[in-house]
Design a protein around this motif. Structure first.
Motif, PDB file in Angstrom:
ATOM      1  N   PRO A 125       0.979  -1.133  -0.045  1.00 51.60           N
ATOM      2  CA  PRO A 125      -0.151  -0.073   0.059  1.00 51.60           C
ATOM      3  C   PRO A 125       0.840   1.241   0.018  1.00 51.60           C
ATOM      4  O   PRO A 125       0.612   2.201  -0.722  1.00 51.60           O
ATOM      5  N   GLU A 126       2.134   1.259   0.686  1.00 47.74           N
ATOM      6  CA  GLU A 126       3.061   2.498   0.726  1.00 47.74           C
ATOM      7  C   GLU A 126       3.668   2.507  -0.881  1.00 47.74           C
ATOM      8  O   GLU A 126       4.175   3.584  -0.773  1.00 47.74           O
ATOM      9  N   GLU A 127       3.610   1.674  -1.504  1.00 43.43           N
ATOM     10  CA  GLU A 127       4.223   1.912  -2.887  1.00 43.43           C
ATOM     11  C   GLU A 127       3.260   1.855  -4.092  1.00 43.43           C
ATOM     12  O   GLU A 127       3.686   1.490  -5.132  1.00 43.43           O
ATOM     13  N   LEU A 128       1.916   2.344  -3.719  1.00 43.16           N
ATOM     14  CA  LEU A 128       1.001   2.310  -4.875  1.00 43.16           C
ATOM     15  C   LEU A 128       1.555   3.383  -5.977  1.00 43.16           C
ATOM     16  O   LEU A 128       1.829   4.212  -5.750  1.00 43.16           O
ATOM     17  N   PRO A 129       1.165   3.049  -7.290  1.00 37.76           N
ATOM     18  CA  PRO A 129       1.595   3.876  -8.357  1.00 37.76           C
ATOM     19  C   PRO A 129       0.670   4.835  -8.394  1.00 37.76           C
ATOM     20  O   PRO A 129      -0.293   5.062  -7.963  1.00 37.76           O
ATOM     21  N   SER A 130       1.033   6.173  -9.065  1.00 34.10           N
ATOM     22  CA  SER A 130       0.402   7.371  -8.875  1.00 34.10           C
ATOM     23  C   SER A 130      -0.659   7.304 -10.243  1.00 34.10           C
ATOM     24  O   SER A 130      -1.631   8.193  -9.967  1.00 34.10           O
ATOM     25  N   SER A 131      -0.300   6.486 -11.095  1.00 35.12           N
ATOM     26  CA  SER A 131      -1.506   6.588 -12.328  1.00 35.12           C
ATOM     27  C   SER A 131      -2.625   5.403 -11.831  1.00 35.12           C
ATOM     28  O   SER A 131      -2.867   4.371 -12.642  1.00 35.12           O
ATOM     29  N   LEU A 132      -3.276   5.594 -11.155  1.00 41.86           N
ATOM     30  CA  LEU A 132      -4.629   4.692 -10.422  1.00 41.86           C
ATOM     31  C   LEU A 132      -5.830   5.285 -11.053  1.00 41.86           C
ATOM     32  O   LEU A 132      -5.823   6.481 -11.530  1.00 41.86           O
ATOM     33  N   PHE A 133      -6.532   4.343 -11.520  1.00 37.45           N
ATOM     34  CA  PHE A 133      -7.825   4.552 -12.036  1.00 37.45           C
ATOM     35  C   PHE A 133      -8.703   5.325 -10.965  1.00 37.45           C
ATOM     36  O   PHE A 133      -8.532   5.128  -9.855  1.00 37.45           O
ATOM     37  N   ASP A 134      -9.250   6.357 -11.374  1.00 45.34           N
ATOM     38  CA  ASP A 134     -10.050   7.173 -10.434  1.00 45.34           C
ATOM     39  C   ASP A 134     -10.626   6.518  -9.343  1.00 45.34           C
ATOM     40  O   ASP A 134     -10.804   6.907  -8.349  1.00 45.34           O
ATOM     41  N   PRO A 135     -11.810   5.764  -9.755  1.00 42.14           N
ATOM     42  CA  PRO A 135     -12.664   5.088  -8.650  1.00 42.14           C
ATOM     43  C   PRO A 135     -11.806   4.184  -7.919  1.00 42.14           C
ATOM     44  O   PRO A 135     -12.198   3.994  -6.781  1.00 42.14           O
ATOM     45  N   SER A 136     -10.680   3.528  -8.394  1.00 47.99           N
ATOM     46  CA  SER A 136      -9.841   2.791  -7.466  1.00 47.99           C
ATOM     47  C   SER A 136      -9.110   3.627  -6.467  1.00 47.99           C
ATOM     48  O   SER A 136      -8.846   3.355  -5.361  1.00 47.99           O
ATOM     49  N   ALA A 137      -8.338   4.643  -6.956  1.00 47.97           N
ATOM     50  CA  ALA A 137      -7.960   5.710  -6.062  1.00 47.97           C
ATOM     51  C   ALA A 137      -8.879   6.030  -4.846  1.00 47.97           C
ATOM     52  O   ALA A 137      -8.403   6.243  -3.944  1.00 47.97           O
ATOM     53  N   GLN A 138     -10.173   6.614  -5.365  1.00 48.31           N
ATOM     54  CA  GLN A 138     -11.197   6.940  -4.474  1.00 48.31           C
ATOM     55  C   GLN A 138     -11.531   5.761  -3.236  1.00 48.31           C
ATOM     56  O   GLN A 138     -11.521   5.935  -1.986  1.00 48.31           O
ATOM     57  N   ILE A 139     -11.427   4.566  -3.683  1.00 52.75           N
ATOM     58  CA  ILE A 139     -11.797   3.416  -2.913  1.00 52.75           C
ATOM     59  C   ILE A 139     -10.590   3.205  -2.146  1.00 52.75           C
ATOM     60  O   ILE A 139     -10.605   2.693  -0.827  1.00 52.75           O
ATOM     61  N   LEU A 140      -9.556   2.846  -2.649  1.00 50.44           N
ATOM     62  CA  LEU A 140      -8.289   2.968  -1.861  1.00 50.44           C
ATOM     63  C   LEU A 140      -8.148   4.088  -0.729  1.00 50.44           C
ATOM     64  O   LEU A 140      -7.687   3.659   0.428  1.00 50.44           O
ATOM     65  N   ALA A 141      -8.401   5.174  -0.984  1.00 48.25           N
ATOM     66  CA  ALA A 141      -8.210   6.267  -0.141  1.00 48.25           C
ATOM     67  C   ALA A 141      -9.120   6.166   1.085  1.00 48.25           C
ATOM     68  O   ALA A 141      -9.076   6.525   2.305  1.00 48.25           O
ATOM     69  N   ALA A 142     -10.637   5.648   0.624  1.00 49.53           N
ATOM     70  CA  ALA A 142     -11.285   5.605   1.771  1.00 49.53           C
ATOM     71  C   ALA A 142     -11.122   4.171   2.652  1.00 49.53           C
ATOM     72  O   ALA A 142     -11.345   4.396   3.882  1.00 49.53           O
ATOM     73  N   TRP A 143     -10.253   3.296   2.271  1.00 51.01           N
ATOM     74  CA  TRP A 143      -9.828   2.231   2.932  1.00 51.01           C
ATOM     75  C   TRP A 143      -8.538   2.788   4.071  1.00 51.01           C
ATOM     76  O   TRP A 143      -8.483   2.317   4.996  1.00 51.01           O
ATOM     77  N   ARG A 144      -7.648   3.555   3.207  1.00 51.78           N
ATOM     78  CA  ARG A 144      -6.478   3.784   3.946  1.00 51.78           C
ATOM     79  C   ARG A 144      -6.208   5.296   3.795  1.00 51.78           C
ATOM     80  O   ARG A 144      -5.405   5.557   3.117  1.00 51.78           O
ATOM     81  N   PRO A 145      -6.987   6.289   4.439  1.00 52.74           N
ATOM     82  CA  PRO A 145      -6.800   7.441   4.331  1.00 52.74           C
ATOM     83  C   PRO A 145      -5.456   8.107   4.546  1.00 52.74           C
ATOM     84  O   PRO A 145      -5.006   9.100   3.917  1.00 52.74           O
ATOM     85  N   GLU A 146      -4.667   7.343   5.349  1.00 51.55           N
ATOM     86  CA  GLU A 146      -3.476   7.759   5.840  1.00 51.55           C
ATOM     87  C   GLU A 146      -2.516   7.722   4.903  1.00 51.55           C
ATOM     88  O   GLU A 146      -1.183   8.560   4.896  1.00 51.55           O
ATOM     89  N   LEU A 147      -2.760   7.163   3.548  1.00 51.52           N
ATOM     90  CA  LEU A 147      -1.792   6.951   2.579  1.00 51.52           C
ATOM     91  C   LEU A 147      -1.811   8.376   1.758  1.00 51.52           C
ATOM     92  O   LEU A 147      -0.738   8.276   0.898  1.00 51.52           O
ATOM     93  N   GLY A 148      -2.594   8.994   1.863  1.00 42.83           N
ATOM     94  CA  GLY A 148      -2.483  10.325   1.064  1.00 42.83           C
ATOM     95  C   GLY A 148      -2.730  10.390  -0.378  1.00 42.83           C
ATOM     96  O   GLY A 148      -1.987  10.882  -1.151  1.00 42.83           O
ATOM     97  N   ILE A 149      -3.487   9.209  -0.643  1.00 44.32           N
ATOM     98  CA  ILE A 149      -3.698   8.808  -2.125  1.00 44.32           C
ATOM     99  C   ILE A 149      -4.435  10.355  -2.824  1.00 44.32           C
ATOM    100  O   ILE A 149      -5.582  10.691  -2.325  1.00 44.32           O
ATOM    101  N   VAL A 150      -3.919  10.863  -4.073  1.00 40.44           N
ATOM    102  CA  VAL A 150      -4.464  11.713  -4.726  1.00 40.44           C
ATOM    103  C   VAL A 150      -5.633  11.328  -5.584  1.00 40.44           C
ATOM    104  O   VAL A 150      -5.417  10.150  -6.115  1.00 40.44           O
ATOM    105  N   HIS A 151      -6.744  11.801  -5.569  1.00 45.64           N
ATOM    106  CA  HIS A 151      -7.931  11.166  -6.250  1.00 45.64           C
ATOM    107  C   HIS A 151      -8.983  12.618  -6.482  1.00 45.64           C
ATOM    108  O   HIS A 151      -9.003  13.415  -5.655  1.00 45.64           O
ATOM    109  N   PRO A 152      -9.865  12.119  -7.461  1.00 45.13           N
ATOM    110  CA  PRO A 152     -10.825  13.323  -7.531  1.00 45.13           C
ATOM    111  C   PRO A 152     -11.576  13.290  -6.310  1.00 45.13           C
ATOM    112  O   PRO A 152     -11.990  12.288  -5.652  1.00 45.13           O
TER     113      PRO A 152
END
Length: 166
Positions: A125-152
């Motif tokens: 999780p700490e090495e997620l690529p920056s080129s995430l599909f938007d809905p996947s980025a949103q879901i991953l951010a909901a799961w682990r908000p502390e990861l600071g995943i950039v998403h719409p």
């Protein structure tokens, strides 16, 4: 006196005009805490998942089905934990994505839809690529908000385990 004719209400039998799309994204976590991502031909990385069938299919059943269809990994519907609802709007349509988590002790995902996904990869999780599909980025951010995943921007509604029962 004549009885008035009984008419059945039509309110509950007519479908509403479609204004939303319902899907599920599946966070598959392995025994080492890594998550499964698929490389889409567009260049983005995404979680397994897809639309919930309009056949009285539950979110958990859709998650298990999509996981099996896309990766060949089979899990029981009871092993699926739905953790959040993510809502945004795309092109005037409400997009509702349910976030689900499945934990696997082991498993080798297969590319079963090569026209969409070129490879599956386990990623920390700490090495997620920056080129995430938007809905996947949103879901991953909901799961682990502390990861600071950039998403719409999206609205997130967290779902309590066991329906909130203590």
């Amino acid at each position: 006196m004549s009885a008035e004719p009984v008419t059945e209400p039509t309110r509950n039998t007519r479908p509403p005009a479609a204004q939303a799309a319902l899907g599920v994204g599946v966070i598959v976590e392995d025994g080492r805490g890594r998550v499964l991502l698929g490389r889409h031909h567009s260049g983005t990385w995404e979680l397994p998942g897809g639309k919930v069938d309009a056949t009285h299919e539950s979110i958990a059943a859709a998650a298990a089905r999509e996981l099996r269809e896309e990766t060949g990994l089979a899990v029981d519907e009871a092993a699926v934990e739905v953790i959040a609802m993510v809502h945004d709007v795309i092109g005037g349509i409400n997009r509702v994505s349910m976030a689900a988590v499945v934990r696997l002790a082991s498993g080798d995902p297969e590319v079963t839809e090569p026209h969409l996904i070129s490879a599956w990869r386990w990623t920390a999780p700490e090495e997620l690529p920056s080129s995430l599909f938007d809905p996947s980025a949103q879901i991953l951010a909901a799961w682990r908000p502390e990861l600071g995943i950039v998403h719409p921007p999206a609205h997130v509604l967290r779902i309590a385990p066991d329906g909130g029962r203590a």
